[in-house]
Design a protein around this motif. Structure first.
Motif, short mmCIF file in Angstrom:
data_model
loop_
_atom_site.label_atom_id
_atom_site.label_comp_id
_atom_site.label_asym_id
_atom_site.label_seq_id
_atom_site.Cartn_x
_atom_site.Cartn_y
_atom_site.Cartn_z
N ARG A 111 10.05 29.48 30.54
CA ARG A 111 9.63 29.11 29.19
C ARG A 111 10.60 28.10 28.60
O ARG A 111 11.79 28.14 28.85
N GLY A 112 10.05 27.23 27.81
CA GLY A 112 10.85 26.22 27.13
C GLY A 112 9.99 25.63 26.04
O GLY A 112 9.65 26.30 25.07
N ARG A 113 9.61 24.39 26.23
CA ARG A 113 8.68 23.77 25.29
C ARG A 113 7.33 24.47 25.36
O ARG A 113 6.61 24.59 24.37
N TRP A 114 6.97 24.94 26.57
CA TRP A 114 5.68 25.59 26.78
C TRP A 114 5.91 27.08 27.00
O TRP A 114 6.86 27.50 27.65
N ASN A 115 4.99 27.90 26.50
CA ASN A 115 5.13 29.35 26.59
C ASN A 115 4.20 30.00 27.61
O ASN A 115 4.41 31.14 27.99
N HIS A 135 1.63 25.65 24.37
CA HIS A 135 2.61 26.31 23.52
C HIS A 135 2.06 27.61 22.97
O HIS A 135 2.68 28.68 23.05
N HIS A 152 -1.79 24.93 20.82
CA HIS A 152 -0.70 24.69 19.87
C HIS A 152 -1.05 25.29 18.51
O HIS A 152 -0.73 24.72 17.46
N LEU A 155 1.53 25.68 15.79
CA LEU A 155 2.22 24.45 15.38
C LEU A 155 1.35 23.66 14.40
O LEU A 155 0.14 23.86 14.31
#
Length: 443
Positions: A111-115, A135, A152, A155
């Motif tokens: 995981r990072g920018r995308w989950n 995300h 997203h 967001l």
């Protein structure tokens, strides 16, 4: 379509109580039937091209995408699944299935920018076709020959993307968040979830806007989708239901009710403001059963509406409703309205005439469990419930019927002659009885 808040918003006993329940086996040997007890179904079930797919919960509380052979109920494959950005009130989402492709949300290893990863697989073999990192999302849905995804969602840059199921290529996209309520080969109807929610029709191939209809135009100002919603199609019309919601800030009740519009141009056919949908019941597009609520919050009787015209097909008055401690129960054709009292004698009414009928030998389908527990999901937000199922009761004594009959089609719905349902333990059942294709309580 939003399933009644997964844990249905029940308009029962004068309150918007919440409940869910379970069902039973098919009893007849006249039709092909099967039962798969190796999985614990927690989402709706969707089918295409001889495959059924659903989201199941494993014993450790994790989710998995499961694909079954529709003809036999045999498990074809399974893969880990997750939810990222899904709201508890929306329930656990099923995978999307388009022809020979199943699209679901997989946990992301790093995981990072995308989950999470949106992953497409061959429906029969589980072979991976493509991956799209996301995300947050409400989950994939079929829209005609494509896959629609609100991504997203957590967001400011939330958007709807329409994907080719074979390649994952974006065909077109829209800003904001939306849910698919109906589609065919040429058109998709989206519920745009915004300050002013509306139904919009888009040309499927190009993404060209064809028409839009604000829900306030049908029910009046003060719409808040937080209470839940449900849609169902009948012929050339789409019937929608918006549930009431009390704002914790203002303490005011939102606008709610039932309405119908034409799929071809969005023209409003009829509206029934200030009625709540009751549970269990059928899809709003097939068998809407409602209860009016006045401005003082007092409940009226019960009425079944004609989904094409909005007219009352049968009703009982508020004075006929028994005191308290009952749950609604309907027979196979919903021709009667039963008030089930567990382990004691209930009451029943003929909906066409509104007259009381003897409860001796009267059976009805109702919730088996009236105090469901939230799913013990690992790593997910609390408050998710499995889909409900139904059990058959004898209204004369309030006890379950010993015979293992299939729940009625108004509840299960039907697709290509097959009806699927979840039993009390989470197992999945199928019966091929040739019932005409139609949505059920959960779409």
């Amino acid at each position: 379509m939003l399933r009644p808040l997964a844990k249905p918003a029940l308009a029962l006993a004068g309150t918007l109580a919440l409940a869910a329940c379970s069902g039973s086996d098919a009893a007849t040997a006249d039709f092909p039937t099967w039962h798969n007890s190796d999985i614990n179904v927690v989402s709706r079930m969707v089918t295409a091209a001889g495959v059924a797919t659903t989201t199941s919960m494993k014993p450790d509380g994790t989710l998995e995408t499961v694909a079954l052979d529709l003809a036999s109920g045999r498990k074809l494959w399974s893969q880990p699944a997750t939810m990222e950005g899904r709201l508890p009130g929306m329930g656990v989402p099923p995978p999307a299935i388009v022809d020979g492709t199943v699209v679901s949300l997989d946990p992301r290893k790093q995981r990072g920018r995308w989950n999470a990863d949106l992953v497409a697989r061959d429906s029969r073999t589980g072979r991976q076709k493509w991956v799209r990192p996301v995300h947050s999302t409400f989950g994939p849905q079929r829209c005609g020959s494509y896959v629609c995804v609100s991504e997203h969602t957590a967001l400011a840059a939330a958007r709807v993307v329409v994907l080719d199921p074979a390649t994952g290529k974006v065909k077109w996209k829209l800003p904001g968040v939306a849910e698919v309520e109906w589609s065919d080969a040429d058109r998709v109807l989206l519920l745009r979830l915004a300050t002013n929610p509306m139904i919009e029709s888009y040309e499927l191939k190009s993404g060209k806007l064809q028409w839009q209809q604000p829900i306030e135009q049908a029910l009046g100002p003060g719409i808040d989708m937080s209470g839940g919603w449900a849609f169902g199609a009948t012929g050339e019309n789409l019937v929608g239901y918006v549930a009431p919601y009390t704002s914790p800030r203002t303490k005011k009740l939102s606008t709610f009710g039932l309405f119908s519009l034409k799929i071809v141009d969005g023209t409003i056919n009829w509206m029934r403001p200030s009625v709540v949908r009751v549970y269990p019941s059928g899809s709003p597009g097939v068998a809407p059963v409602v209860r009016p609520v006045d401005q003082q919050g007092q409940y009226g009787g019960f009425a079944r509406l004609d989904s094409d015209t909005g007219r009352v097909m049968g009703q009982i008055t508020a004075a006929q409703v028994p005191g308290s401690g009952w749950w609604l129960a309907f027979p196979g054709q919903m021709e009667r309205l039963g008030f089930l009292k567990h382990n004691s004698s209930g009451t029943a009414f003929d909906l066409a005439s509104g007259k009381s009928v003897p409860v001796k030998e009267q059976h009805g389908w109702s919730f088996c469990v009236t105090d469901p527990k939230p799913l013990p999901l690992k790593g997910q937000a609390p408050g998710f419930y499995s889909i409900a199922s139904l059990c058959e009761f004898d209204l004369s004594n309030g006890k379950r019927v010993a015979a293992e009959n299939a729940p009625p089609s108004w509840f299960t719905g039907s697709h290509d002659g097959w009806r699927l349902w979840r039993d009390e333990k989470g197992g999945i059942h199928g019966i091929k009885d040739g019932t005409a294709s139609a949505p059920g309580m959960y779409g």
